[in-house]
Design a protein around this motif. Sequence first.
Motif, PDB file in Angstrom:
ATOM      1  N   LEU A 236      32.750  31.738  51.368  1.00 32.08           N
ATOM      2  CA  LEU A 236      33.663  31.067  51.170  1.00 32.08           C
ATOM      3  C   LEU A 236      34.988  30.400  51.922  1.00 32.08           C
ATOM      4  O   LEU A 236      35.097  31.208  53.309  1.00 32.08           O
ATOM      5  CB  LEU A 236      34.413  30.955  50.118  1.00 32.08           C
ATOM      6  CG  LEU A 236      33.756  31.760  48.485  1.00 32.08           C
ATOM      7  CD1 LEU A 236      35.275  32.203  47.816  1.00 32.08           C
ATOM      8  CD2 LEU A 236      33.475  30.526  47.937  1.00 32.08           C
ATOM      9  N   VAL A 237      34.289  29.308  52.616  1.00 30.20           N
ATOM     10  CA  VAL A 237      35.463  28.775  53.970  1.00 30.20           C
ATOM     11  C   VAL A 237      35.789  27.576  53.259  1.00 30.20           C
ATOM     12  O   VAL A 237      35.719  26.392  52.593  1.00 30.20           O
ATOM     13  CB  VAL A 237      34.055  28.063  54.824  1.00 30.20           C
ATOM     14  CG1 VAL A 237      34.446  27.742  55.429  1.00 30.20           C
ATOM     15  CG2 VAL A 237      33.263  29.500  55.147  1.00 30.20           C
ATOM     16  N   GLY A 238      37.075  27.786  54.276  1.00 27.96           N
ATOM     17  CA  GLY A 238      37.858  26.655  53.543  1.00 27.96           C
ATOM     18  C   GLY A 238      38.057  25.033  54.557  1.00 27.96           C
ATOM     19  O   GLY A 238      37.396  25.248  55.683  1.00 27.96           O
ATOM     20  N   VAL A 239      38.595  23.944  53.543  1.00 27.83           N
ATOM     21  CA  VAL A 239      38.533  22.172  54.775  1.00 27.83           C
ATOM     22  C   VAL A 239      39.560  22.389  55.209  1.00 27.83           C
ATOM     23  O   VAL A 239      40.756  22.522  54.009  1.00 27.83           O
ATOM     24  CB  VAL A 239      36.960  22.119  54.101  1.00 27.83           C
ATOM     25  CG1 VAL A 239      37.820  20.592  54.944  1.00 27.83           C
ATOM     26  CG2 VAL A 239      36.228  22.526  54.525  1.00 27.83           C
ATOM     27  N   GLU A 240      39.887  22.465  56.448  1.00 26.67           N
ATOM     28  CA  GLU A 240      41.446  22.650  56.366  1.00 26.67           C
ATOM     29  C   GLU A 240      42.520  21.287  56.331  1.00 26.67           C
ATOM     30  O   GLU A 240      41.960  20.177  56.010  1.00 26.67           O
ATOM     31  CB  GLU A 240      41.464  23.293  58.455  1.00 26.67           C
ATOM     32  CG  GLU A 240      43.524  23.185  58.257  1.00 26.67           C
ATOM     33  CD  GLU A 240      43.231  24.034  60.011  1.00 26.67           C
ATOM     34  OE1 GLU A 240      44.451  24.098  60.569  1.00 26.67           O
ATOM     35  OE2 GLU A 240      42.369  23.998  60.533  1.00 26.67           O
ATOM     36  N   ASN A 241      43.210  21.575  55.798  1.00 28.44           N
ATOM     37  CA  ASN A 241      44.056  19.547  55.562  1.00 28.44           C
ATOM     38  C   ASN A 241      44.841  19.476  57.109  1.00 28.44           C
ATOM     39  O   ASN A 241      45.182  19.991  57.602  1.00 28.44           O
ATOM     40  CB  ASN A 241      45.281  20.578  54.861  1.00 28.44           C
ATOM     41  CG  ASN A 241      46.201  19.048  54.660  1.00 28.44           C
ATOM     42  OD1 ASN A 241      45.889  17.836  54.578  1.00 28.44           O
ATOM     43  ND2 ASN A 241      47.074  19.048  52.660  1.00 28.44           N
ATOM     44  N   PRO A 242      44.635  18.125  56.889  1.00 29.86           N
ATOM     45  CA  PRO A 242      45.006  17.806  57.968  1.00 29.86           C
ATOM     46  C   PRO A 242      46.732  17.030  58.302  1.00 29.86           C
ATOM     47  O   PRO A 242      47.235  17.500  59.519  1.00 29.86           O
ATOM     48  CB  PRO A 242      43.812  16.687  58.904  1.00 29.86           C
ATOM     49  CG  PRO A 242      43.110  16.212  57.431  1.00 29.86           C
ATOM     50  CD  PRO A 242      43.657  17.447  56.307  1.00 29.86           C
ATOM     51  N   ASP A 243      46.971  17.548  57.280  1.00 30.60           N
ATOM     52  CA  ASP A 243      48.456  17.083  56.631  1.00 30.60           C
ATOM     53  C   ASP A 243      49.148  18.445  57.000  1.00 30.60           C
ATOM     54  O   ASP A 243      49.162  19.162  56.203  1.00 30.60           O
ATOM     55  CB  ASP A 243      48.713  16.536  55.842  1.00 30.60           C
ATOM     56  CG  ASP A 243      50.035  15.881  55.204  1.00 30.60           C
ATOM     57  OD1 ASP A 243      51.021  16.118  56.180  1.00 30.60           O
ATOM     58  OD2 ASP A 243      49.971  15.612  53.951  1.00 30.60           O
ATOM     59  N   LYS A 244      49.664  18.617  58.307  1.00 32.02           N
ATOM     60  CA  LYS A 244      50.583  19.513  58.588  1.00 32.02           C
ATOM     61  C   LYS A 244      51.664  20.296  58.170  1.00 32.02           C
ATOM     62  O   LYS A 244      52.215  21.454  57.766  1.00 32.02           O
ATOM     63  CB  LYS A 244      50.480  20.139  59.824  1.00 32.02           C
ATOM     64  CG  LYS A 244      49.436  20.178  60.793  1.00 32.02           C
ATOM     65  CD  LYS A 244      48.475  21.123  60.742  1.00 32.02           C
ATOM     66  CE  LYS A 244      47.585  20.876  59.712  1.00 32.02           C
ATOM     67  NZ  LYS A 244      45.885  22.122  59.556  1.00 32.02           N
ATOM     68  N   GLU A 245      52.549  18.781  58.008  1.00 30.61           N
ATOM     69  CA  GLU A 245      53.216  18.882  56.614  1.00 30.61           C
ATOM     70  C   GLU A 245      53.257  19.785  54.859  1.00 30.61           C
ATOM     71  O   GLU A 245      54.212  19.461  54.146  1.00 30.61           O
ATOM     72  CB  GLU A 245      54.136  18.029  56.772  1.00 30.61           C
ATOM     73  CG  GLU A 245      54.183  17.613  57.914  1.00 30.61           C
ATOM     74  CD  GLU A 245      55.407  16.437  58.222  1.00 30.61           C
ATOM     75  OE1 GLU A 245      55.736  15.789  57.190  1.00 30.61           O
ATOM     76  OE2 GLU A 245      56.025  16.192  59.502  1.00 30.61           O
ATOM     77  N   SER A 246      51.965  19.341  54.970  1.00 26.24           N
ATOM     78  CA  SER A 246      51.338  20.143  53.113  1.00 26.24           C
ATOM     79  C   SER A 246      51.714  21.371  52.916  1.00 26.24           C
ATOM     80  O   SER A 246      51.460  22.151  53.857  1.00 26.24           O
ATOM     81  CB  SER A 246      50.236  19.485  52.751  1.00 26.24           C
ATOM     82  OG  SER A 246      49.855  19.890  52.030  1.00 26.24           O
ATOM     83  N   GLU A 247      52.303  20.927  51.234  1.00 28.95           N
ATOM     84  CA  GLU A 247      51.979  22.693  51.467  1.00 28.95           C
ATOM     85  C   GLU A 247      50.911  23.529  50.866  1.00 28.95           C
ATOM     86  O   GLU A 247      50.910  24.435  51.109  1.00 28.95           O
ATOM     87  CB  GLU A 247      53.305  22.926  50.058  1.00 28.95           C
ATOM     88  CG  GLU A 247      54.363  22.411  50.293  1.00 28.95           C
ATOM     89  CD  GLU A 247      55.182  22.528  49.228  1.00 28.95           C
ATOM     90  OE1 GLU A 247      54.864  23.050  48.118  1.00 28.95           O
ATOM     91  OE2 GLU A 247      56.707  23.063  49.266  1.00 28.95           O
TER      92      GLU A 247
END
Length: 354
Positions: A236-247
């Motif tokens: 299982l590999v996560g795709v990182e959220n580019p919005d660094k302010e997101s929770e």
Amino acid sequence: MKKQKNIYRMAIFVAILVVFLGIVWVQVQNQSPKRYQVQFFDCFDTVTTITGYAKNQEEFSEKMDLLKEKLLYYHQLYDIYHTYDGIKNLKSINDAAGKEPVKVESEIIELLKLGKELYEKTGGKVHIAYGSVLSLWHDFREQGINNPRQAKLPGQDELKRRAEHTSMENLILDMEASTVYLADSEMSLDVGSIGKGYAVSRIGAYARDLGMEHVLISVGGNVCAVGAKADGTPWLVGVENPDKESEEPYVNSLELSDASIVTSGDYQRYYEVDGVRYCHIIDPDTQMPPNYVSSVSVLASDSGMADALSTALFNMDVEEGLSLVESLADVEAMWIGKDGEIRYSSGFKVHEEK
């Protein structure tokens, strides 16, 4: 009495069976590979994490030492900033631009050959001979990061002048002699768009040579799954959220077996000028960072191809990129827009965590 004897015999049989099964279970546990993980920071200027299985920590550590040594070798080969004793690398080629051919290892020749092919396949959006422009952006980005108040953009005239020294025609490969010659003295190579991914694919193949059939390799944003987990389930590999302010740190979770995923985005390597973010990826058509999306993630069987395509797609509008992806076999992609909207190629969601 007979009934009591039968019960007694059954009790003995059950006791023996329990002991036997216990012994078998212990043996299986001792023989079953255990999961281990290692992390290091001295290759390709990023974090490398390798997860795999071995009979014990000693066996795992021995194989990890070999993988790290091999990855460090590729790091040195593809380095454009430093030279190393006994190695002719990309910096050696750049230093000899316009002077003479440089005899290099086959791993450089094969990488540059791939770079030429991908230049044609992506309409010039992957451009390994674009070093003269990229180096100027690199210098301004470093200055801007170190002194944000004095951050500024490279001049357009100088960018255009340097872009005149990026012709792929002047990258001359002699496969038989194993030499590389840059015919323009002001040109230079930069394989940031494909080098790390290509190295990861080679490390994956090397892991198989070492007898490792269940390995997950992550070098920065380049992830390669060799086989599945030891129990047969996918990694299982996560795709990182580019919005660094997101929770929410991840926007998706994917299942990988014998596949790679690479993400290119504007949220890690960048600097700001007058409140505007300028990332490290430069569009060869404009000499400027593109502004189509926040990130692009590419799924492919080969990490080098995934790395190159993630860069190419980041330099294209989504519709153009989608058309390219749909024309390629066994390639899928996911785009995250500036507004957070997510777009997928037709087969991408098949790989999402069930």
